[in-house]
Design a protein around this motif. Structure first.
Motif, PDB file in Angstrom:
ATOM      1  N   THR A  23       0.857  -1.188   0.000  1.00 58.45           N
ATOM      2  CA  THR A  23       0.000   0.000   0.000  1.00 58.45           C
ATOM      3  C   THR A  23       0.891   1.235   0.000  1.00 58.45           C
ATOM      4  N   THR A  25       1.366   5.231  -0.055  1.00 58.46           N
ATOM      5  CA  THR A  25       0.684   6.465   0.337  1.00 58.46           C
ATOM      6  C   THR A  25       1.523   7.667  -0.046  1.00 58.46           C
ATOM      7  N   ASN A  26       0.864   8.676  -0.586  1.00 59.31           N
ATOM      8  CA  ASN A  26       1.524   9.943  -0.911  1.00 59.31           C
ATOM      9  C   ASN A  26       1.298  10.922   0.240  1.00 59.31           C
ATOM     10  N   PRO A  27       2.336  11.199   1.064  1.00 55.88           N
ATOM     11  CA  PRO A  27       2.163  12.110   2.199  1.00 55.88           C
ATOM     12  C   PRO A  27       2.171  13.581   1.814  1.00 55.88           C
ATOM     13  N   GLY A  89      -2.142  12.800  -0.433  1.00 56.75           N
ATOM     14  CA  GLY A  89      -2.843  12.145   0.660  1.00 56.75           C
ATOM     15  C   GLY A  89      -3.542  10.850   0.294  1.00 56.75           C
ATOM     16  N   MET A  90      -3.414  10.413  -0.952  1.00 55.07           N
ATOM     17  CA  MET A  90      -4.123   9.220  -1.412  1.00 55.07           C
ATOM     18  C   MET A  90      -3.193   8.009  -1.456  1.00 55.07           C
ATOM     19  N   GLN A  91      -3.789   6.848  -1.785  1.00 57.63           N
ATOM     20  CA  GLN A  91      -3.048   5.588  -1.813  1.00 57.63           C
ATOM     21  C   GLN A  91      -3.229   4.880  -3.144  1.00 57.63           C
ATOM     22  N   ARG A  92      -2.236   4.039  -3.460  1.00 56.76           N
ATOM     23  CA  ARG A  92      -2.371   3.077  -4.546  1.00 56.76           C
ATOM     24  C   ARG A  92      -1.914   1.718  -4.034  1.00 56.76           C
ATOM     25  N   GLN A 362       5.329   6.549   1.106  1.00 62.48           N
ATOM     26  CA  GLN A 362       5.334   5.598   2.219  1.00 62.48           C
ATOM     27  C   GLN A 362       4.729   4.275   1.767  1.00 62.48           C
ATOM     28  N   LYS A 364       3.403   0.374   3.055  1.00 59.94           N
ATOM     29  CA  LYS A 364       3.064  -0.610   4.083  1.00 59.94           C
ATOM     30  C   LYS A 364       2.890  -1.959   3.408  1.00 59.94           C
TER      31      LYS A 364
END
Length: 368
Positions: A23, A25-27, A89-92, A362, A364
């Protein structure tokens, strides 16, 4: 027969390793495209051998290439891959599952070029660069950065040198894929760095030795040694600027440094943010044949910048923030005929790069 019955379930068990979910994430507050994501092998929980039999799949079902990074070690350290279209703030979601990995594309390169007076040259899909070595010493070279303009995703450095040295096609003229029309001389060129002593810039000479840490693929990493410091440069696919780590030698006291852009004969178009620590420049590009080649661009970004000023024919970003003898900054260039059509587009990209530089993607890792 009994041995076969007992052995087949074992094979099936080994072959059915659960896929890993990554996962990302764009911080940052900004959308990011063509950004390198990196995850350690420790976080993946995989050996190098296991990783070599995995395929990476994105959340649209597409297979993607990834690169196993060793960084000079005998053991693999991490994996890198390109992430596109991830909003702030989104994820891929990406998946590593059993399968044949795609070959790593040769986007970035890094090479020593002894046949061209010890140049050290490198590139990604946006621009190419070189810095000067010992064999050029009689010509008074600097530690400045030379910018080569390119208008193709493919590597051009090796071909440009070969054409110039052997095929009668000088790289100072555009033959369709770009050219070197940027003049360095004894300056910092397109983003070199030098000590700033008693409010005076001290441009240095050529590098004395080099080490290639990662030759290329999606990332190249190399180290150039100078009498005062070492400079470790990381060039990523899709990245507007190169990341550079300056490590000052232990016996040398140099508390203030300046990263700079040569302004050549006149000040053309400048944009900067002293608070954010970046400065960018745009000027006319002209080939050695006297032909206009659009606009070439340069930029530097220095976290914790103390001051931005024009001095000694340079646009300088000055810092005295050195931690444990090291400082990190970013530099690079571009062209109006490739990705950055206007001065404003280059300035905007520089501001975005500075915003994102200290906010890596980031990752995970979980089992499905």
């Amino acid at each position: 027969m009994k041995k076969t019955i007992l052995f087949l379930p074992l094979l099936l068990f080994i072959g059915c390793t659960k896929p890993l979910t990554l996962t990302v994430t764009n911080p940052s507050l900004l959308e990011r495209n063509s950004t390198i994501a990196e995850v350690s092998l420790q976080d993946l929980g995989l050996s190098t051998e296991q990783l070599q039999n995995k395929v990476l799949i994105d959340d649209n079902g597409r297979k993607l290439p990834y690169q196993i990074m060793y960084y000079g070690s005998q053991e693999a350290q991490s994996v890198i891959f390109l992430v596109d279209n991830i909003r702030g703030g989104m994820q891929r979601i990406y998946t590593l599952r059993n399968g044949k990995p795609l070959p790593v594309p040769q986007v970035c390169t890094a090479q020593f070029v002894p046949e061209r007076k010890d140049d050290f040259a490198w590139e990604n899909d946006l621009a190419a660069y070189r810095m000067y070595g010992p064999a050029l010493a009689p010509e008074n070279p600097s530690n400045g950065v030379d910018l080569w303009l390119k208008c193709t995703d493919k590597p051009i450095v090796v071909q440009f040198y070969d054409d110039d040295l052997h095929n009668g096609k000088p790289y100072h003229i555009n033959h369709g894929e770009g050219l070197d029309c940027y003049k360095v001389g004894h300056t910092l060129g397109c983003g070199g760095i030098a000590p700033y002593i008693n409010d005076k810039l001290s441009v240095l000479d050529h590098y004395t030795s080099y080490q290639i840490i990662v030759a290329g693929g999606l990332r190249s990493v190399f180290c150039l040694t100078y009498p005062t410091h070492t400079l470790t440069i990381t060039c990523d696919a899709g990245s507007q600027l190169n990341k550079a780590v300056v490590e000052v030698k232990n016996n040398i006291e140099l508390p203030t440094w300046a990263a700079g852009i040569c302004l050549h004969d006149k000040i053309d178009n400048v944009s900067f943010s002293e608070q954010a620590g970046w400065a960018a420049y745009a000027e006319d590009a002209v080939s050695d044949a006297g032909e206009p080649q659009g606009r070439n661009f340069c930029a530097v970004y220095v976290p914790d910048a103390k001051q931005i000023k024009v001095e000694a024919g340079h646009l300088l970003v000055i810092t005295d923030t050195i931690t444990d003898g090291t400082l990190t900054y970013w530099f690079g260039g571009g062209w109006s005929q490739w990705h950055y059509s206007t001065d404003a587009a280059w300035f905007s990209a520089t501001a975005n790069t500075a915003h994102n530089a200290l906010l890596p993607l980031q990752i995970k890792v979980t089992n499905r």
